[in-house]
Design an enzyme around this catalytic site. Sequence first.
Site, PDB file in Angstrom:
ATOM      1  N   GLU A   1       0.695  -1.432   0.023  1.00  0.00           N
ATOM      2  CA  GLU A   1      -0.053  -0.020   0.094  1.00  0.00           C
ATOM      3  C   GLU A   1       1.126   1.265   0.108  1.00  0.00           C
ATOM      4  O   GLU A   1       1.520   1.788   1.112  1.00  0.00           O
ATOM      5  CB  GLU A   1      -0.886  -0.055   1.369  1.00  0.00           C
ATOM      6  CG  GLU A   1      -1.756  -1.152   1.405  1.00  0.00           C
ATOM      7  CD  GLU A   1      -2.960  -0.974   0.506  1.00  0.00           C
ATOM      8  OE1 GLU A   1      -3.244   0.063  -0.240  1.00  0.00           O
ATOM      9  OE2 GLU A   1      -3.649  -1.852   0.394  1.00  0.00           O
TER      10      GLU A   1
ATOM     11  N   CYS B   1      -2.365   9.322   2.117  1.00  0.00           N
ATOM     12  CA  CYS B   1      -1.969   8.554   0.957  1.00  0.00           C
ATOM     13  C   CYS B   1      -3.088   9.116  -0.059  1.00  0.00           C
ATOM     14  O   CYS B   1      -2.691   9.143  -1.428  1.00  0.00           O
ATOM     15  CB  CYS B   1      -1.934   7.096   1.210  1.00  0.00           C
ATOM     16  SG  CYS B   1      -3.474   6.414   1.774  1.00  0.00           S
TER      17      CYS B   1
HETATM   18  P1  NAD Z   1       8.132   5.659   4.871  1.00  0.00           P
HETATM   19  O1  NAD Z   1       8.221   4.575   3.589  1.00  0.00           O
HETATM   20  O2  NAD Z   1       9.010   6.296   5.030  1.00  0.00           O
HETATM   21  O3  NAD Z   1       7.758   4.321   5.925  1.00  0.00           O
HETATM   22  C1  NAD Z   1       6.684   3.389   6.001  1.00  0.00           C
HETATM   23  C2  NAD Z   1       7.233   2.146   6.952  1.00  0.00           C
HETATM   24  O4  NAD Z   1       8.443   1.391   6.200  1.00  0.00           O
HETATM   25  C3  NAD Z   1       8.240   2.578   8.194  1.00  0.00           C
HETATM   26  O5  NAD Z   1       7.693   1.841   9.280  1.00  0.00           O
HETATM   27  C4  NAD Z   1       9.421   2.369   7.891  1.00  0.00           C
HETATM   28  O6  NAD Z   1      10.184   2.250   9.181  1.00  0.00           O
HETATM   29  C5  NAD Z   1       9.505   1.304   7.056  1.00  0.00           C
HETATM   30  N1  NAD Z   1      10.431   0.914   6.122  1.00  0.00           N
HETATM   31  C6  NAD Z   1      11.180   1.938   5.430  1.00  0.00           C
HETATM   32  N2  NAD Z   1      11.917   1.493   4.513  1.00  0.00           N
HETATM   33  C7  NAD Z   1      12.091   0.150   4.702  1.00  0.00           C
HETATM   34  C8  NAD Z   1      12.734  -0.865   4.001  1.00  0.00           C
HETATM   35  N3  NAD Z   1      13.605  -0.803   3.298  1.00  0.00           N
HETATM   36  N4  NAD Z   1      12.394  -2.198   4.334  1.00  0.00           N
HETATM   37  C9  NAD Z   1      11.355  -2.453   5.525  1.00  0.00           C
HETATM   38  N5  NAD Z   1      10.641  -1.555   6.151  1.00  0.00           N
HETATM   39  C10 NAD Z   1      11.056  -0.150   5.609  1.00  0.00           C
HETATM   40  O7  NAD Z   1       6.617   6.107   4.852  1.00  0.00           O
HETATM   41  P2  NAD Z   1       5.884   7.232   5.628  1.00  0.00           P
HETATM   42  O8  NAD Z   1       6.632   8.386   5.531  1.00  0.00           O
HETATM   43  O9  NAD Z   1       5.957   6.663   7.344  1.00  0.00           O
HETATM   44  O10 NAD Z   1       4.656   7.553   5.405  1.00  0.00           O
HETATM   45  C11 NAD Z   1       4.182   8.381   4.149  1.00  0.00           C
HETATM   46  C12 NAD Z   1       4.175   7.541   2.938  1.00  0.00           C
HETATM   47  O11 NAD Z   1       3.117   6.312   3.131  1.00  0.00           O
HETATM   48  C13 NAD Z   1       3.551   8.135   1.901  1.00  0.00           C
HETATM   49  O12 NAD Z   1       4.094   7.883   0.509  1.00  0.00           O
HETATM   50  C14 NAD Z   1       2.072   7.643   1.673  1.00  0.00           C
HETATM   51  O13 NAD Z   1       1.459   7.964   0.403  1.00  0.00           O
HETATM   52  C15 NAD Z   1       2.158   6.246   1.976  1.00  0.00           C
HETATM   53  N6  NAD Z   1       1.023   5.678   2.679  1.00  0.00           N
HETATM   54  C16 NAD Z   1       0.155   4.783   1.680  1.00  0.00           C
HETATM   55  C17 NAD Z   1      -0.797   4.320   2.409  1.00  0.00           C
HETATM   56  C18 NAD Z   1      -1.894   3.339   1.374  1.00  0.00           C
HETATM   57  O14 NAD Z   1      -2.573   2.678   1.921  1.00  0.00           O
HETATM   58  N7  NAD Z   1      -1.312   3.434  -0.047  1.00  0.00           N
HETATM   59  C19 NAD Z   1      -1.414   4.578   3.524  1.00  0.00           C
HETATM   60  C20 NAD Z   1      -0.449   5.526   4.347  1.00  0.00           C
HETATM   61  C21 NAD Z   1       0.465   5.818   3.744  1.00  0.00           C
END
Ligand code: NAD
Length: 511
Positions: A263, A297
Amino acid sequence: MTSSALPSTDDLRARARAALKNIGVDVPEGNDLHARTPLTGEHLFGLTAATGADTDEAVTAARTAFLTWRTTPAPRRGELVRRLGELLRAHKSDLADLVTIEAGKIRSEALGEIQEMIDICDFAVGLSRQLYGRTIASERPGHRLAETWHPLGVVGVISAFNFPAAVWSWNTAIALVCGDTVIWKPSELTPLTSLACDHLLARATDEADAPRDVHRLLLGDRAVGERLVDDPRVALVSATGSTRMGREVGPRVAARFGRSLLELGGNNAAIVAPSADLDLAVPAIVFAAAGTAGQRCTTLRRLIVHRDIADTVVERLTAAYARLPIGDPFDDTTLVGPLISTGALDAMQHTLSRVQAQGGRVLAGGGRRLAEAAPAAAYTEPVLVRVGEQTDVVREETFAPILYVLTYDTLEEAIALHNDVPQGLSSSIFTRDQQEAEIFLSAAGSDCGIANVNIGTSGAEIGGAFGGEKDTGGGRESGSDAWKAYMRSATNTINYSSALTLAQGVSFTAQ
Ligand code: NAD
């Protein structure tokens, strides 16, 4: 900014401590992970992050619990989720406090996030009696074909900061009734909310007499997530976050033939047609674009307006943007709280300077940093930018309240612009013309996982499946039949005749 002063970090620390205490969580101690608040940008508590050994132990425990949980009757598994829902109801206000303190959401949206958790628990309890398979007509006499659904195993849930509680519950409530066990790696930016959710589920587990290790929480940064991603005992990795993260997680899980549910980021658009009811469209657009300070998102990032009404729409939006109350999200009159960090504001300002260099004209807001008294916080005005074309900057997701306004002449052109971005999460059209609405919803229309009419792009209900296409990752969570991602199906052929009949008329007579 609204007139009210920002709360002090000491007040927020006390409020977080009180909410955690009401829920039953001891105030954490540690020094390798920091809980902080975007309301002031300052440190609240030090916590302890999970080590690699903690992660391995959690997977072992969750795998052992799975061996019992998978054969517990699904309606009994539903009892656990029912109890969780009751505890969420009882602690709705405390949990919403933590969401506001850690993610910066205004009070009404924070309460809405907890309500969404309660709703998905209700949905999952019902689902626990509806994990239906099919019976399929067999071509052979005296045979029955059936499809049965079984639990998958350990589900790793990696979640983002902007829905620090709801995304966990979408995954966890459904995975638990499906017979899976769950390990949660929340965002490192929202550890207090996750401690509270984990504690309430642990209480529900005890009260429902379920194995304690059906759920484990691992606090920490991406390194903890990476360890889960690479562990072959984790059957499904459900990861919510940026497209950058998904690009790393997806191939790593696939390399070990695990399953992933991604997601990821969105770049959502709304088309405003000449027949649109602007009294309905304008507030819907402002909520979708500026609500949650542009940090959903599903936030509306592109507005594609028919040329004949573009000036009117822009004028009304500019006026509405000028009146937006920005400030303390605990103040009931505030509609726009802070960005998650000064880094997010830097990224917003960088995007604005790039889009202006490409000819974009700022119509409202400007990306200035407000609240000088809180230098570590990132309050800013939502920005409206008129752009002549859909440049590379417009086609990217900047996780901040920037709304680009584009114009169109024909619906075909509007849909082409709409779909011409890498992401495919949410979309909408404002129109009173049924033919236009139906075209937008058809295969020739929006290419997103969510397509709406006369409503904004954000604020989905849990009853429908949630997720998007293309760079949004293709996953579906929450309602409808999204539960199938958390189970494996088996096809069963049962011969209740006395003859061995082979399919496709094959003859093979062995004596
Ligand atoms: P992010 O990608 O920085 O982090 C999200 C999560 O992934 C965190 O828990 C982080 O520690 C983990 N993570 C990061 N890199 C990783 C890796 N290489 N391996 C494993 N885990 C990893 O995102 P954010 O800044 O917390 O959130 C904002 C983003 O999330 C925006 O792009 C938004 O659109 C998206 N989002 C999408 C949805 C959806 O349902 N499509 C919902 C909420 C947020």
